[in-house]
Scaffold this active site. Structure first.
Site, short mmCIF file in Angstrom:
data_model
loop_
_atom_site.label_atom_id
_atom_site.label_comp_id
_atom_site.label_asym_id
_atom_site.label_seq_id
_atom_site.Cartn_x
_atom_site.Cartn_y
_atom_site.Cartn_z
N LYS A 267 0.83 -1.21 0.00
CA LYS A 267 0.00 0.00 0.00
C LYS A 267 0.86 1.26 0.00
O LYS A 267 1.71 1.45 0.87
CB LYS A 267 -0.90 -0.01 1.24
N LYS A 279 -10.05 12.60 8.83
CA LYS A 279 -9.50 12.19 10.12
C LYS A 279 -9.47 13.37 11.08
O LYS A 279 -9.44 14.54 10.65
CB LYS A 279 -8.06 11.68 9.94
N ARG A 353 -7.42 -0.50 1.32
CA ARG A 353 -7.95 -1.73 0.70
C ARG A 353 -8.50 -1.46 -0.69
O ARG A 353 -8.51 -2.35 -1.54
CB ARG A 353 -9.01 -2.34 1.61
#
EC number: 3.4.11.1
Length: 502
Positions: A267, A279, A353
């Site tokens: 990643k 965030k 992901r």
């Protein structure tokens, strides 16, 4: 990093600033580990004890000898309770801790290869790694470079029984190459995101790879669109600095027929703000490290080439910056991944992901026998296993092989399951899968998402390094503050295990 050498000369005849020796605790009494015999004495033991030495594991005590023995300074590092044999990582940690006590020195001798008795050849590699990695610094952005008095010793000579044997020379060379690869990964991780963004990351990796004889392919946003890499494009769409897909292929001549092939995936989110699912501000600066998986995979590929391993390895590395903007992907979007599978986005901060799905799908098109993926995928990994232990998911047998490999090299990892109920919580009413789960088990949900894109006949493992990739505290052992380079050494150990045993 500190330069490494080996020597079999008498310790007291070397021109050194200090000697690093091992100490142990035996019934609460301080004792010297083997290797220190040439300078060991009751007077030295008394001096060390007076300075606080107990032999406890990781303890470092430095004393001046004032000419009483043949070396000017002794640096004693604890190995813990007295034993007939000390494992590689205990000695590796000791070397890493001790080298940081050599600031301002030019040349030190290290007796730690001899702590198990014999000629010391079996401990040259771990001691060499410990010294080099423990001495690592990242000063590239300092306006004033550190003074010599602030840096660890320039050179460390490891004491062995016979420095001229091929086994010793090979062990030292291997320690240097492994340490250099881990340092490359650490450098990538520590580089600020205004300098390390998808294209610059890909170009830096290309420069290393080209020099190593590795084939390089870089897909820009146009080629990503043509190739239907919907996940990478979605995550990278919010940034002006567009995403890339990096492919590194090591295919040496002379690979034996039937040798398994290995795919690596890492990643590479060069900065993760969370996107629209923004965030919190505190500690967001640490999200420059969200490309640690990519750094590890690139470094591991370079290392495999440096060691000239006769095995075909291809790294597929998605690179993107996850930022909010008018062109960013949104919660409720449905994206189409490479290969056609569709995903409903419920949280844009579960972006790793999403890019990895495309990369895994592409990697599986090469029909590898094994696939190793690593990523700072979930905060849930830290909750479950802490800051220093990676979670490993995947095909049961191969997952366990990876965990065993990690244990052999001292990179802590723990096998984790992929329960069906967690996958059931990822069902989507509008797509094939949702990008987050419905309840607890976030680390396992991340593993399930990746599993959807792995071909059934590929043995695979996912290493979640959200905690172990970065050390936010004080240095310990051979791990310094900042990027750690985990799991470069685990990947190498696993690939070599595959090469040896299929």
């Amino acid at each position: 990093m500190t330069d490494l050498a080996v020597t079999d000369r008498d310790l007291t005849k070397l021109k050194i600033d200090a000697a690093i020796i091992g100490t142990v605790s035996n019934d609460d009494e301080l004792e010297f580990a083997p290797g220190a015999d040439q300078i060991a004495s009751d007077a030295l033991r008394e001096a060390l004890t007076t300075a606080g030495a107990t032999g406890a594991e990781g303890e470092v005590v430095k004393v001046a000898t004032f000419g009483a023995i043949g070396v000017p300074v002794v640096i004693a590092v604890g190995l813990g309770d007295a034993s007939d044999e000390y494992d590689d990582d205990t000695v590796r940690k000791a070397a890493g801790a001790a080298i940081r006590a050599t600031k301002g020195m030019s040349h030190v001798a290290v007796t730690l290869p001899l702590v198990n008795g014999g000629d010391g050849v079996s401990l040259v590699q771990p001691v060499g790694e410990g010294v080099a990695l423990g001495a690592y610094r990242f000063d590239a952005y300092k306006s004033e470079q550190p003074k010599a008095s602030e840096l660890p010793a320039k050179k460390a000579s490891l004491l062995v029984g016979n420095a001229r044997t091929a086994a010793v020379k090979n062990a030292l060379a291997r320690a240097v190459k492994i340490s250099e690869a881990v340092a490359i990964a650490r450098d990538f991780i520590n580089t600020p995101p205004n300098d390390l963004y998808p294209d610059s990351f890909a170009q830096r990796a290309k420069a290393f790879a080209t020099q190593a004889g590795i084939k390089v392919e870089i897909l820009d946003e146009r080629k990503l669109t043509t190739g239907a890499y919907g996940g990478i494009l979605a995550v990278g769409g919010g940034s002006d600095r567009k995403p890339r897909l990096l492919r590194l292929s090591w295919a040496p001549t002379g690979v034996k027929r039937g040798t398994p092939t290995v795919a690596l995936v890492g990643k590479g989110i060069t900065f993760d703000s969370g996107g629209i699912s923004l965030k919190p501000g505190p500690k967001m600066d640490l999200m420059k490290t969200d490309m640690s998986g990519a750094a590890a995979v690139i470094a591991a590929t370079l290392l495999i080439a440096a060691l000239e391993l006769p095995i075909k390895v291809t790294a597929t590395v998605p690179l993107a910056e996850n930022l909010p903007s008018g062109s960013a992907y949104r919660p409720a979007d449905v994206i189409t991944h490479r290969g056609g599978k569709r995903s409903e986005i419920l949280n844009t901060d579960a972006e790793g992901r999403v890019v990895l799905a495309d990369a895994i799908a592409r990697a599986c098109e090469d029909h590898p026998d094994y696939l190793i993926e690593t990523s700072t995928l979930t905060g849930a990994q830290v909750v479950a296993l802490g800051d220093r232990t990676a979670g490993v998911m995947g095909s049961d047998e191969f997952r366990d092989r990876v965990v065993e490999a990690a244990d052999r090299v001292g990179e802590a990892a723990w096998a984790m399951p992929l329960p069906k109920d967690v996958r059931d919580g990822m069902k989507s009413a509008t797509a094939d899968i949702a990008n987050i789960g419905a309840g607890p088990g976030g680390m396992l949900a991340g593993g399930h998402y990746l599993k959807e894109f792995v071909e059934d006949d590929v043995q695979w493992a996912h290493i979640d390094i959200a905690g172990p990739s970065n050390n936010g505290g004080d240095a310990y052992g051979y791990v310094v503050k900042g990027g750690t380079g985990v799991p470069v050494r685990t990947i190498l150990e696993t690939v070599e295990d595959i090469l040896a045993h299929g």
